[in-house]
Design a protein around this motif. Structure first.
Motif, mmCIF file in Angstrom:
data_model
loop_
_atom_site.group_PDB
_atom_site.id
_atom_site.type_symbol
_atom_site.label_atom_id
_atom_site.label_comp_id
_atom_site.label_asym_id
_atom_site.label_seq_id
_atom_site.Cartn_x
_atom_site.Cartn_y
_atom_site.Cartn_z
ATOM 1 N N GLY A 213 -37.621 5.293 37.092
ATOM 2 C CA GLY A 213 -37.660 4.359 38.218
ATOM 3 C C GLY A 213 -36.271 4.131 38.776
ATOM 4 O O GLY A 213 -35.268 4.224 38.048
ATOM 5 N N PHE A 214 -36.224 3.887 40.069
ATOM 6 C CA PHE A 214 -34.943 3.526 40.711
ATOM 7 C C PHE A 214 -35.241 2.526 41.820
ATOM 8 O O PHE A 214 -36.264 2.612 42.498
ATOM 9 C CB PHE A 214 -34.252 4.766 41.301
ATOM 10 N N ASP A 215 -34.338 1.578 42.021
ATOM 11 C CA ASP A 215 -34.491 0.646 43.139
ATOM 12 C C ASP A 215 -33.125 0.081 43.506
ATOM 13 O O ASP A 215 -32.211 0.036 42.674
ATOM 14 C CB ASP A 215 -35.445 -0.497 42.755
ATOM 15 N N CYS A 250 -38.061 -1.603 39.660
ATOM 16 C CA CYS A 250 -37.675 -0.337 39.032
ATOM 17 C C CYS A 250 -38.604 -0.014 37.858
ATOM 18 O O CYS A 250 -39.048 1.135 37.701
ATOM 19 C CB CYS A 250 -36.234 -0.508 38.586
ATOM 20 N N ASP A 253 -42.035 1.139 39.088
ATOM 21 C CA ASP A 253 -42.042 2.550 39.492
ATOM 22 C C ASP A 253 -42.012 3.491 38.285
ATOM 23 O O ASP A 253 -42.659 4.531 38.289
ATOM 24 C CB ASP A 253 -40.861 2.846 40.419
ATOM 25 N N CYS A 355 -30.851 -0.511 40.304
ATOM 26 C CA CYS A 355 -31.354 -0.441 38.933
ATOM 27 C C CYS A 355 -32.043 0.896 38.729
ATOM 28 O O CYS A 355 -32.692 1.417 39.642
ATOM 29 C CB CYS A 355 -32.340 -1.585 38.710
ATOM 30 N N GLU A 356 -31.890 1.452 37.541
ATOM 31 C CA GLU A 356 -32.670 2.637 37.184
ATOM 32 C C GLU A 356 -33.211 2.448 35.770
ATOM 33 O O GLU A 356 -32.633 1.719 34.968
ATOM 34 C CB GLU A 356 -31.825 3.917 37.294
#
Ligand code: ZN
Length: 365
Positions: A213-215, A250, A253, A355-356
């Protein structure tokens, strides 16, 4: 060290529904029978290793002997081969049991010093019955011995019994018991299962999936900052259709990735009014439920929070506690790392937080 390891790999595998015979099928990255060969070599107990098979095969330091019609014929072929080879003890093992330990080999060998036949066994947890003269009778399960291989024997004694045997047998200890000869039974291993059906190839029917996930969100004045469901005192908050909780988005996802269910934008379109100002914890909840309903559980969650400030170390425990509650998982499987960006770019100027994360889930059937 006049010990010989005889590996029986000539079986037809009638209970195994596959074109390749089960002893040659790939199991944990190598042919099933090779697990036994490798352990026998590694144990350094054996002067000779004999593989009984009808397959054309060459393995360093392994003697290949042709298999017979039945198991007992195969084992006799190997014993015949060993005649006049100055062998004192033989260990006979089924290639279909790849999971025995080297420690078991050592225990067997030790017990063979005072015995002519040593056989590992386990008890059963099942209630046991026995068909006897048109009746089914109860058996005391603690008196039921399920025997395994490797079994080890004094070569000469076993050879004599094998040569004179005319019956169908499923293991060599049967020969000793049929002639009222003593067999020393020692505790075997629960993990030393025999692979008889295709399904046994999977130790458990659990599959592992990973999601990434990434955001990233802009920081804006007059908004509260939420990270991982925790309200954090800060000069700005994260801009977004929701509360802008970059950690939770994140994670959502990453979870959707592991579940192979698209992404957060598909699930919560930001042009839909009903999701306006929604708490990210509320967005996470149905996904956690979906996870449970899909027979999945989380193994591990690793998060990088990328920001100049706030200091992650100050809020780490609070955030992990919050995530543990929101996701209903143990704190010990969550890791949160803080990462600054050397004051570079939007994040460095404290205008954004990113954030990941990576999550691992197990799915069981
Ligand atoms: Zn977001």
């Amino acid at each position: 060290m006049n010990n010989c390891f005889i590996l029986l790999a000539a079986g037809k595998g009638k209970r195994f529904n596959s074109r390749e015979k089960k002893q040659f099928i790939n199991y944990k990255n190598k042919p099933l029978f090779m697990h036994s060969v490798d352990k026998a070599k590694k144990s350094k107990i054996f002067k000779k290793i004999v593989l009984v098979t009808n397959k054309q095969i060459k393995i360093p330091n392994v003697i290949v002997v042709k298999g017979g019609k039945e198991r007992s014929d195969s084992s006799l072929n190997a014993l015949n081969y060993l005649k006049n080879k100055n062998i004192k003890n033989v260990f006979i093992h089924d290639a279909a049991r790849p999971n025995f330990s080297i420690n078991l080999l050592k225990k067997l060998k030790k017990n063979l010093n005072k015995n002519k036949a040593v056989v590992p066994y386990i008890n059963t947890n099942n209630s046991t019955k026995y068909a006897y003269k048109n009746k089914i009778v109860n058996l005391k399960r603690e008196k039921v011995f399920l025997t395994q291989t490797p079994q080890c024997f004094d070569y000469k004694t076993l050879y004599k019994l094998s040569k004179n045997n005319k019956n169908y047998i499923t293991d060599e200890s049967t020969l000793f018991l049929n002639k009222n000869k003593k067999v020393k039974f020692i505790k075997g291993e629960e993990t030393n299962i025999k692979i008889t059906k295709k399904i046994d190839l999977y130790e458990s029917k659990i599959k592992t999936f990973y999601g990434i996930g990434f955001d990233i969100h802009r920081l804006i004045k007059n908004k509260k900052l939420y990270l991982g469901g925790v309200k954090i005192p800060f000069h700005s908050g994260l801009k977004g259709h929701s509360d802008g909780d970059v950690i939770l988005h994140c994670i959502i996802d990453a979870l959707l990735g592991a579940l192979r269910k698209k992404d957060i934008g598909t699930l919560y379109p930001n042009n839909k009014n009903k999701f306006k100002n929604i708490k990210s914890a509320k967005m996470l909840k149905p996904i956690i439920l979906d996870l449970r309903n899909s027979n999945c559980y989380i193994n591990n969650l690793d998060i990088n929070l990328i920001c100049e400030r706030p200091k992650v170390s100050k809020y780490r425990n609070k955030i992990i506690n919050s995530l543990s509650k929101l996701m209903n998982i143990n704190k010990s499987i969550i890791n949160l790392k803080g990462k600054t960006v050397e004051k570079l770019g939007l994040i460095g100027k404290e205008s954004a937080i990113a954030c990941e994360s990576i999550i691992s889930i197990n799915k069981y059937e």
